[in-house]
Design a protein around this motif. Structure first.
Motif, PDB file in Angstrom:
ATOM      1  N   LEU A   1       0.829  -1.202   0.000  1.00 25.15           N
ATOM      2  CA  LEU A   1       0.000   0.000   0.000  1.00 25.15           C
ATOM      3  C   LEU A   1       0.864   1.251   0.000  1.00 25.15           C
ATOM      4  CD1 LEU A   1      -2.952   0.977   0.122  1.00 25.15           C
ATOM      5  CD2 LEU A   1      -2.698   1.110   2.604  1.00 25.15           C
ATOM      6  N   ALA A   2       1.996   1.220   0.711  1.00 30.26           N
ATOM      7  CA  ALA A   2       2.903   2.372   0.737  1.00 30.26           C
ATOM      8  C   ALA A   2       3.456   2.651  -0.665  1.00 30.26           C
ATOM      9  CB  ALA A   2       4.039   2.121   1.718  1.00 30.26           C
ATOM     10  N   MET A   3       3.752   1.594  -1.420  1.00 31.49           N
ATOM     11  CA  MET A   3       4.226   1.771  -2.792  1.00 31.49           C
ATOM     12  C   MET A   3       3.146   2.406  -3.667  1.00 31.49           C
ATOM     13  SD  MET A   3       6.228  -1.818  -3.514  1.00 31.49           S
ATOM     14  CE  MET A   3       7.506  -2.422  -2.417  1.00 31.49           C
ATOM     15  N   VAL A   4       1.915   1.962  -3.467  1.00 27.54           N
ATOM     16  CA  VAL A   4       0.798   2.519  -4.230  1.00 27.54           C
ATOM     17  C   VAL A   4       0.619   3.992  -3.895  1.00 27.54           C
ATOM     18  CG1 VAL A   4      -1.690   2.412  -4.626  1.00 27.54           C
ATOM     19  CG2 VAL A   4      -0.370   0.298  -4.417  1.00 27.54           C
ATOM     20  N   ASP A   5       0.644   4.315  -2.608  1.00 26.60           N
ATOM     21  CA  ASP A   5       0.475   5.705  -2.185  1.00 26.60           C
ATOM     22  C   ASP A   5       1.607   6.593  -2.697  1.00 26.60           C
ATOM     23  OD1 ASP A   5      -1.891   5.274  -0.862  1.00 26.60           O
ATOM     24  OD2 ASP A   5      -0.967   4.919   1.089  1.00 26.60           O
ATOM     25  N   GLU A   6       2.806   6.055  -2.767  1.00 24.38           N
ATOM     26  CA  GLU A   6       3.945   6.822  -3.287  1.00 24.38           C
ATOM     27  C   GLU A   6       3.709   7.195  -4.752  1.00 24.38           C
ATOM     28  OE1 GLU A   6       8.803   6.401  -3.894  1.00 24.38           O
ATOM     29  OE2 GLU A   6       7.640   4.762  -3.051  1.00 24.38           O
ATOM     30  N   GLN A   7       3.161   6.255  -5.508  1.00 25.21           N
ATOM     31  CA  GLN A   7       2.897   6.522  -6.921  1.00 25.21           C
ATOM     32  C   GLN A   7       1.717   7.476  -7.102  1.00 25.21           C
ATOM     33  OE1 GLN A   7       4.874   5.466  -9.398  1.00 25.21           O
ATOM     34  NE2 GLN A   7       6.168   4.449  -7.871  1.00 25.21           N
ATOM     35  N   LEU A   8       0.816   7.501  -6.126  1.00 27.17           N
ATOM     36  CA  LEU A   8      -0.389   8.344  -6.221  1.00 27.17           C
ATOM     37  C   LEU A   8      -0.238   9.686  -5.514  1.00 27.17           C
ATOM     38  CD1 LEU A   8      -3.247   5.723  -5.638  1.00 27.17           C
ATOM     39  CD2 LEU A   8      -2.685   6.898  -7.779  1.00 27.17           C
ATOM     40  N   ASP A   9       0.940   9.953  -4.936  1.00 23.82           N
ATOM     41  CA  ASP A   9       1.142  11.197  -4.198  1.00 23.82           C
ATOM     42  C   ASP A   9       0.706  12.390  -5.047  1.00 23.82           C
ATOM     43  OD1 ASP A   9       3.084  13.643  -3.460  1.00 23.82           O
ATOM     44  OD2 ASP A   9       2.802  12.382  -1.690  1.00 23.82           O
ATOM     45  N   SER A  10      -0.162  13.236  -4.461  1.00 26.51           N
ATOM     46  CA  SER A  10      -0.744  14.345  -5.226  1.00 26.51           C
ATOM     47  C   SER A  10       0.268  15.400  -5.632  1.00 26.51           C
ATOM     48  CB  SER A  10      -1.855  15.001  -4.403  1.00 26.51           C
ATOM     49  OG  SER A  10      -1.334  15.484  -3.162  1.00 26.51           O
ATOM     50  N   THR A  11       1.439  15.418  -4.987  1.00 22.48           N
ATOM     51  CA  THR A  11       2.451  16.430  -5.310  1.00 22.48           C
ATOM     52  C   THR A  11       3.404  15.961  -6.398  1.00 22.48           C
ATOM     53  OG1 THR A  11       2.361  17.264  -3.039  1.00 22.48           O
ATOM     54  CG2 THR A  11       4.297  17.866  -4.375  1.00 22.48           C
ATOM     55  N   ASP A  12       4.051  14.831  -6.174  1.00 23.46           N
ATOM     56  CA  ASP A  12       5.043  14.386  -7.147  1.00 23.46           C
ATOM     57  C   ASP A  12       4.909  12.906  -7.507  1.00 23.46           C
ATOM     58  OD1 ASP A  12       5.787  13.297  -4.768  1.00 23.46           O
ATOM     59  OD2 ASP A  12       7.785  14.208  -4.693  1.00 23.46           O
ATOM     60  N   GLY A  13       3.745  12.327  -7.280  1.00 25.52           N
ATOM     61  CA  GLY A  13       3.540  10.930  -7.643  1.00 25.52           C
ATOM     62  C   GLY A  13       3.461  10.756  -9.149  1.00 25.52           C
ATOM     63  N   PRO A  14       4.304   9.919  -9.760  1.00 22.26           N
ATOM     64  CA  PRO A  14       4.287   9.736 -11.212  1.00 22.26           C
ATOM     65  C   PRO A  14       2.941   9.253 -11.743  1.00 22.26           C
ATOM     66  CG  PRO A  14       6.250   8.750 -10.243  1.00 22.26           C
ATOM     67  CD  PRO A  14       5.345   9.108  -9.118  1.00 22.26           C
ATOM     68  N   LEU A  15       2.204   8.503 -10.928  1.00 26.34           N
ATOM     69  CA  LEU A  15       0.944   7.916 -11.385  1.00 26.34           C
ATOM     70  C   LEU A  15      -0.259   8.516 -10.662  1.00 26.34           C
ATOM     71  CD1 LEU A  15       2.168   4.194 -11.437  1.00 26.34           C
ATOM     72  CD2 LEU A  15       1.907   5.728 -13.394  1.00 26.34           C
ATOM     73  N   LYS A  16      -0.122   9.767 -10.235  1.00 27.50           N
ATOM     74  CA  LYS A  16      -1.196  10.395  -9.451  1.00 27.50           C
ATOM     75  C   LYS A  16      -2.496  10.541 -10.231  1.00 27.50           C
ATOM     76  CE  LYS A  16       0.740  14.979 -10.490  1.00 27.50           C
ATOM     77  NZ  LYS A  16       1.355  16.191  -9.892  1.00 27.50           N
ATOM     78  N   ASN A  17      -2.422  10.535 -11.559  1.00 25.88           N
ATOM     79  CA  ASN A  17      -3.636  10.673 -12.366  1.00 25.88           C
ATOM     80  C   ASN A  17      -4.040   9.369 -13.037  1.00 25.88           C
ATOM     81  OD1 ASN A  17      -3.894  13.501 -11.868  1.00 25.88           O
ATOM     82  ND2 ASN A  17      -2.265  13.885 -13.367  1.00 25.88           N
ATOM     83  N   ASP A  18      -3.425   8.262 -12.636  1.00 26.43           N
ATOM     84  CA  ASP A  18      -3.696   6.973 -13.275  1.00 26.43           C
ATOM     85  C   ASP A  18      -4.869   6.282 -12.573  1.00 26.43           C
ATOM     86  OD1 ASP A  18      -3.460   4.033 -13.870  1.00 26.43           O
ATOM     87  OD2 ASP A  18      -1.792   4.786 -15.092  1.00 26.43           O
ATOM     88  N   GLN A  19      -5.951   6.072 -13.314  1.00 27.86           N
ATOM     89  CA  GLN A  19      -7.157   5.492 -12.728  1.00 27.86           C
ATOM     90  C   GLN A  19      -6.956   4.031 -12.351  1.00 27.86           C
ATOM     91  OE1 GLN A  19      -9.916   7.127 -11.791  1.00 27.86           O
ATOM     92  NE2 GLN A  19     -10.511   5.182 -10.850  1.00 27.86           N
ATOM     93  N   ALA A  20      -6.113   3.303 -13.102  1.00 28.34           N
ATOM     94  CA  ALA A  20      -5.875   1.886 -12.794  1.00 28.34           C
ATOM     95  C   ALA A  20      -5.209   1.735 -11.434  1.00 28.34           C
ATOM     96  CB  ALA A  20      -5.014   1.257 -13.887  1.00 28.34           C
ATOM     97  N   VAL A  21      -4.310   2.642 -11.089  1.00 31.26           N
ATOM     98  CA  VAL A  21      -3.637   2.575  -9.794  1.00 31.26           C
ATOM     99  C   VAL A  21      -4.623   2.898  -8.680  1.00 31.26           C
ATOM    100  CG1 VAL A  21      -1.723   3.443  -8.396  1.00 31.26           C
ATOM    101  CG2 VAL A  21      -1.443   3.189 -10.856  1.00 31.26           C
TER     102      VAL A  21
END
Length: 508
Positions: free
Chosen positions: A334-354
């Motif tokens: 879950l921490a890895m998922v949240d890191e990718q979804l971070d609203s500031t600098d998460g690379p996948l913050k706009n990815d709906q699949a994540v």
């Protein structure tokens, strides 16, 4: 005048060299030409004196740097997104596979316990045997029929004969001493014929074994070197056999087995194992019994003088450790998922699949992992003390888990059991992993999209590089031409200055 003429001539040569470079030269060639021209003209006190190489580089940079920076930023973003997708897929797959291995290794199911290992041992299979309490007595072990030829052959390669052997399976009645077959009832299977073309004892054994018919042949040599043919079937009363022969050469009847065949000795008769489970008499054709008690494999080892207890123990410590390990690993994923979804600098913050993956993971604690019941027993992780914190991570309420293990051990075992009906935590996580990897709507689809964008971006970068090369070549040619003209003007100026100076000198 001589010096002036020489300078003019040299300048002309320099100009000729500069303007002879083809317009289609590469950026490197154009830059080298510009630098050489500028250096030569400056050394002759000719040309504009402008560093055309630096000027062209600066002008091209001013024209293209903004677009280059934009494309580079997009490329870095796509690289981070593709890497993030790979990280999540790998983490989820590793988590799912580890949990699947854990549920299959048998350590999380109730372990059956034999009251006397000299009579039988017991091991868990599948979901194990929770709350097992039974009595088992063994009155007879299963055995195979073993027949040994009576005739002592000189050695293992001695010739017996050629022809055909016929092997028939069924049930046998043995003599009182058990050394011969008095009666035989053939089973439903068709007799098996074995062609003997090489009549040596070892070749006959090899021909029988090659049929893989259920009888194993071997050549036994005694202390004197004499050889005998030994035939052994599988265990069970239906595995008794007869062996008849038709000889072409020699005498294959020396190997016959069955009623009236006096050339062989029965050293073991085919019979079933006989048991009594809680007062019910049962028989099995093997000493390994897996279909008598659900979740238990019995290995019969001896005959008992009375009933032997068969109980079970709940692996409470192993189950508690499994729940804790699941929670710890879940939080890491879950921490890895949240890191990718971070609203500031998460690379996948706009990815709906994540985001869908995160929703699926968080729903695991509420998902029914075992069939529902009406006795109030838990069927979810939340029901056995796995709680969701305010930050979305999981934690274990040790008191609740301990109480659930005491009151409902079967339910927790069912949650962590290896099943084929889609229930259990392993199946649930495998479903999440499968959906997340989908190339239609999951991480797989996102990965395909990002790879295509990366490919398109590379095409744009190549096109921009070509445009920069063309601009560099064009500007280099333009400034080289300018230098040539300025050089010509300076040459003329020098000539006129020297001429006027000469005139003034002659007037004096």
């Amino acid at each position: 005048m001589t010096t002036t003429t020489s300078a003019t001539s040299s300048t002309s040569t320099a100009n000729t060299t500069t303007t002879s470079k083809p317009a289609s030269a590469s950026t490197t060639a154009a830059s080298s030409t510009s630098a050489a021209t500028t250096q030569l003209l400056n050394s002759l006190n000719a040309g504009s004196g402008v560093d055309t190489a630096s000027l062209v580089t600066s002008l091209v940079a001013a024209q293209f740097d903004a677009k280059t920076t934009q494309l580079t930023k997009q490329a870095d973003t796509l690289t981070a997104q593709i890497s993030g997708i790979a990280t999540l897929k790998n983490a989820l797959s590793t988590f799912s596979n580890a949990l699947d291995t854990l549920t299959k290794n048998g350590t999380l199911v109730s372990q059956p316990v034999s009251g006397n290992n000299a009579v039988f041992t017991a091991a868990a299979t599948g979901t194990g045997a929770a709350s097992l309490s039974a009595n088992l007595s063994v009155t007879q072990l299963a055995s195979a029929q073993v027949a040994v030829s009576k005739k002592a052959f000189p050695n293992s390669t001695a010739s017996v004969g050629t022809g055909q052997l016929t092997l028939t399976f069924g049930q046998a009645a043995y003599s009182a001493d058990g050394k011969s077959v008095d009666g035989f009832t053939a089973g439903s299977a068709a007799p098996i014929t074995i062609d003997i073309t090489d009549g040596s004892l070892t070749k006959i054994a090899a021909a029988i074994n090659a049929k893989k018919a259920g009888v194993t042949a071997s050549v036994v040599t005694d202390a004197d070197g004499s050889a005998y043919l030994s035939l052994k079937s599988a265990t069970g009363k239906d595995q008794a056999f007869t062996l008849s022969s038709t000889s072409t050469t020699g005498d294959l009847s020396a190997l016959n087995v069955g009623p009236g065949a006096g050339n062989s000795t029965i050293t073991s008769g085919a019979q079933n194992a006989k048991m009594t489970l809680d007062g019910v008499a049962v028989e099995r054709g093997s000493n390994t019994v897996s279909d008598l008690i659900d979740g238990v494999r019995l290995q019969l080892t001896g005959v008992s003088s009375g009933p032997v207890s068969l109980t079970s123990t709940v692996p409470a410590d192993a189950l508690k450790s499994a729940v804790t390990d699941f929670v710890d690993t879940y939080n890491q994923v879950l921490a890895m998922v949240d890191e990718q979804l971070d609203s500031t600098d998460g690379p996948l913050k706009n990815d709906q699949a994540v985001r869908s993956l995160k929703d699926s993971l968080q729903a695991l604690t509420r998902r029914a992992l075992s069939p529902s019941t009406t006795d109030g027993s838990p069927s979810t992780l939340a029901g056995i003390g796995v709680r969701t914190t305010k930050t979305g991570t999981l934690e274990v309420d040790d008191a609740s888990l301990t109480r659930a293990l005491k009151d409902y051990p079967e339910r927790i075992q069912a949650m962590f059991a290896s099943t084929t009906d889609g229930t259990g935590i392993s199946a649930a996580l495998k479903s999440v992993s499968l959906n997340a990897g989908s190339t239609l709507y999951g991480l797989g689809a996102s990965n395909i999209r990002y790879l295509q964008q990366q490919k398109d971006l590379a095409t744009q970068q190549d096109r921009l590089a070509d445009q920069k090369t063309d601009a560099t070549t064009r500007m280099t040619q333009q400034f080289s031409s300018m230098n040539s003209k300025v050089a010509a003007y300076k040459s003329t100026q020098t000539f006129l200055t020297n001429q006027i100076a000469a005139w003034n000198k002659s007037d004096n």
